[in-house]
Design a protein around this motif. Sequence first.
Motif, PDB file in Angstrom:
ATOM      1  N   ASP A 112       0.819  -1.212   0.000  1.00 19.14           N
ATOM      2  CA  ASP A 112       0.000   0.000   0.000  1.00 19.14           C
ATOM      3  C   ASP A 112       0.853   1.262   0.000  1.00 19.14           C
ATOM      4  O   ASP A 112       0.358   2.352   0.259  1.00 19.14           O
ATOM      5  N   GLY A 113       2.132   1.135  -0.289  1.00 22.67           N
ATOM      6  CA  GLY A 113       3.014   2.294  -0.313  1.00 22.67           C
ATOM      7  C   GLY A 113       3.709   2.547   1.004  1.00 22.67           C
ATOM      8  O   GLY A 113       4.620   3.372   1.093  1.00 22.67           O
ATOM      9  N   ARG A 114       3.289   1.839   2.059  1.00 18.49           N
ATOM     10  CA  ARG A 114       3.943   1.988   3.365  1.00 18.49           C
ATOM     11  C   ARG A 114       4.408   0.652   3.915  1.00 18.49           C
ATOM     12  O   ARG A 114       5.458   0.530   4.492  1.00 18.49           O
ATOM     13  N   ARG A 115       3.588  -0.361   3.749  1.00 16.50           N
ATOM     14  CA  ARG A 115       3.932  -1.682   4.276  1.00 16.50           C
ATOM     15  C   ARG A 115       3.388  -2.736   3.316  1.00 16.50           C
ATOM     16  O   ARG A 115       2.565  -2.434   2.448  1.00 16.50           O
ATOM     17  N   GLU A 173       5.509   0.570  -4.170  1.00 17.56           N
ATOM     18  CA  GLU A 173       5.403  -0.473  -3.144  1.00 17.56           C
ATOM     19  C   GLU A 173       5.720   0.087  -1.763  1.00 17.56           C
ATOM     20  O   GLU A 173       5.161  -0.349  -0.768  1.00 17.56           O
ATOM     21  N   ASP A 174       6.622   1.064  -1.705  1.00 13.90           N
ATOM     22  CA  ASP A 174       6.998   1.695  -0.439  1.00 13.90           C
ATOM     23  C   ASP A 174       7.652   3.026  -0.781  1.00 13.90           C
ATOM     24  O   ASP A 174       8.783   3.077  -1.253  1.00 13.90           O
ATOM     25  N   TYR A 175       6.931   4.124  -0.524  1.00 16.70           N
ATOM     26  CA  TYR A 175       7.415   5.440  -0.942  1.00 16.70           C
ATOM     27  C   TYR A 175       8.659   5.884  -0.180  1.00 16.70           C
ATOM     28  O   TYR A 175       9.343   6.829  -0.601  1.00 16.70           O
ATOM     29  N   LEU A 176       8.967   5.231   0.928  1.00 20.59           N
ATOM     30  CA  LEU A 176      10.215   5.554   1.624  1.00 20.59           C
ATOM     31  C   LEU A 176      11.422   5.248   0.745  1.00 20.59           C
ATOM     32  O   LEU A 176      12.513   5.795   0.963  1.00 20.59           O
ATOM     33  N   ARG A 177      11.233   4.416  -0.270  1.00 14.37           N
ATOM     34  CA  ARG A 177      12.342   4.058  -1.163  1.00 14.37           C
ATOM     35  C   ARG A 177      12.888   5.274  -1.922  1.00 14.37           C
ATOM     36  O   ARG A 177      14.017   5.247  -2.400  1.00 14.37           O
ATOM     37  N   ILE A 178      12.101   6.332  -2.016  1.00 14.18           N
ATOM     38  CA  ILE A 178      12.621   7.571  -2.604  1.00 14.18           C
ATOM     39  C   ILE A 178      13.791   8.077  -1.776  1.00 14.18           C
ATOM     40  O   ILE A 178      14.849   8.427  -2.314  1.00 14.18           O
ATOM     41  N   LEU A 179      13.624   8.118  -0.461  1.00 14.12           N
ATOM     42  CA  LEU A 179      14.701   8.599   0.407  1.00 14.12           C
ATOM     43  C   LEU A 179      15.842   7.589   0.469  1.00 14.12           C
ATOM     44  O   LEU A 179      17.013   7.974   0.550  1.00 14.12           O
ATOM     45  N   ARG A 180      15.509   6.308   0.442  1.00 16.94           N
ATOM     46  CA  ARG A 180      16.560   5.290   0.446  1.00 16.94           C
ATOM     47  C   ARG A 180      17.419   5.385  -0.821  1.00 16.94           C
ATOM     48  O   ARG A 180      18.635   5.190  -0.773  1.00 16.94           O
ATOM     49  N   TYR A 181      16.780   5.696  -1.941  1.00 15.90           N
ATOM     50  CA  TYR A 181      17.545   5.887  -3.170  1.00 15.90           C
ATOM     51  C   TYR A 181      18.597   6.978  -2.977  1.00 15.90           C
ATOM     52  O   TYR A 181      19.779   6.793  -3.306  1.00 15.90           O
ATOM     53  N   PHE A 182      18.170   8.122  -2.432  1.00  9.35           N
ATOM     54  CA  PHE A 182      19.114   9.226  -2.266  1.00  9.35           C
ATOM     55  C   PHE A 182      20.189   8.901  -1.223  1.00  9.35           C
ATOM     56  O   PHE A 182      21.353   9.278  -1.394  1.00  9.35           O
ATOM     57  N   LYS A 210       3.918  11.630   1.754  1.00  9.17           N
ATOM     58  CA  LYS A 210       3.008  12.157   2.781  1.00  9.17           C
ATOM     59  C   LYS A 210       2.397  11.061   3.637  1.00  9.17           C
ATOM     60  O   LYS A 210       1.980  11.301   4.768  1.00  9.17           O
ATOM     61  N   GLY A 211       2.339   9.841   3.105  1.00 11.91           N
ATOM     62  CA  GLY A 211       1.763   8.743   3.872  1.00 11.91           C
ATOM     63  C   GLY A 211       2.765   7.982   4.711  1.00 11.91           C
ATOM     64  O   GLY A 211       2.391   7.057   5.437  1.00 11.91           O
ATOM     65  N   GLU A 245       8.479  20.430   0.624  1.00  8.42           N
ATOM     66  CA  GLU A 245       7.229  20.350   1.388  1.00  8.42           C
ATOM     67  C   GLU A 245       7.023  18.961   1.977  1.00  8.42           C
ATOM     68  O   GLU A 245       6.560  18.821   3.114  1.00  8.42           O
ATOM     69  N   HIS A 246       7.378  17.942   1.249  1.00  6.65           N
ATOM     70  CA  HIS A 246       7.146  16.575   1.691  1.00  6.65           C
ATOM     71  C   HIS A 246       8.043  16.194   2.863  1.00  6.65           C
ATOM     72  O   HIS A 246       7.753  15.256   3.608  1.00  6.65           O
ATOM     73  N   LEU A 247       9.140  16.953   3.034  1.00  2.67           N
ATOM     74  CA  LEU A 247      10.068  16.687   4.141  1.00  2.67           C
ATOM     75  C   LEU A 247       9.944  17.718   5.248  1.00  2.67           C
ATOM     76  O   LEU A 247      10.699  17.679   6.226  1.00  2.67           O
ATOM     77  N   GLY A 248       9.004  18.647   5.113  1.00  2.00           N
ATOM     78  CA  GLY A 248       8.818  19.671   6.132  1.00  2.00           C
ATOM     79  C   GLY A 248       9.848  20.777   6.078  1.00  2.00           C
ATOM     80  O   GLY A 248      10.028  21.510   7.057  1.00  2.00           O
TER      81      GLY A 248
END
Length: 435
Positions: A112-115, A173-182, A210-211, A245-248
Amino acid sequence: MERLTPTTRKIESDEFKSLFTPQLRKLSDLFEKNQYEIRIAGGAVRDLLMGIQPADVDFASTATPTQMKEMFEREQIRMLHKRGEEHGTITCRIDDAENFEVTTLRVDVVCDGRRAEVEYTTDWQLDANRRDLTINSLFLGLDGTVYDYFGGIADVEARRVGFVGDAVQRIQEDYLRILRYFRFFGRISNCNDHDPETIRAIINNKDGIKGISAERIWTELKKIVVGRMAPEVVRCMLLDCGLNEHLGLPSECNLDRFKKVYERFSGKLEPMTMVACLCEAPEQIDTFHSKTKLSNDERLLGQFVINERRRAEEELQNNQWWLEKIVDLEVKPGHEPTDRLRSRVVQLARSVLADEDLVAQIENFTTPAFPVNGRDLMEANVKKGPHVRLVLLYLYDMWKKSGFTSTKDELISHAHDSEISQELNKKARSPQRKR
């Protein structure tokens, strides 16, 4: 899925051989005896291919959690952290000397993009396929054979960071992978060139961040802002991909200051110091906190750096100002005693590009003891109540102006100065004026 023949590579390095403690040999023999496969997985394989001694070694196996539990119980091997079982992970402790975390091979069934909901498998390719980056999808047999289904070996050798298969699918599959990529780009890459398709996939899917929970975002981001190539990576994240914005973070961040501070003090900076370098106003730290759920210490450090930065820049050549700042934080009556106060001043100094001599002086400065306390004032017939604090602060300022040399007796002799009475009268009249 198309069946792939893995590329293999043999590792015989000293870093690999050093992993083989008696406890690991015992673990290996146990899995072999019970006819289960076990391999080193993910980041440790990547590090070994790069000639780096891995800090953590995780294992993957064809054995299910139930099978592992039964096996360890038969051998009277203690198991720890049993909550990991719901994710397919069993942690065992062998000979009361070394812990091993072993995870059953898995397939993501629903994401679901998170788990993800997972099913166990005995297919190494399917498990590799569910991982985020090719460099993290490698397995290493305990005989030294690396198994690579998706080009991870070539990407490690080329210092290239890319998603397993389709970048959009992996991200969704998991949007945190954007940050993991960087994070891994900064850690692995030997250039500043990103694959255009990967950047496009990140931009088109960035709203999914955002989720993601605040804790997971901050766990990744704090490694990015102090990690290798941080200025280049953060610039791409914010300017090219628009993740502010997505990182505050503010819509306009001070990337030049961030780069200068990083280049001068890399390896000596706290993540919040670097976040504060991007920001201009303390309320921006509050916004960042709402997105990342900082610890109280992290939030206070960020606000301290921003609140004090302008004055610190003005006083950069005035060593006495810095020493007085330390005394104010650590000694001034009513101060909050904590071991972290000195480190805040050190981080502030680095954030304004102070020279190493000043930083060393701050770190090594022995704070003088203020010679007067409330009991001394009572003995000097200073009346109880709020007046005691007022007198203490008055005498503290006097002591400070003396260069911290005034003695207790000298200060006590001023405990009834007319200036204090005048200040008290002024405070007493103030509420009446408000009414």
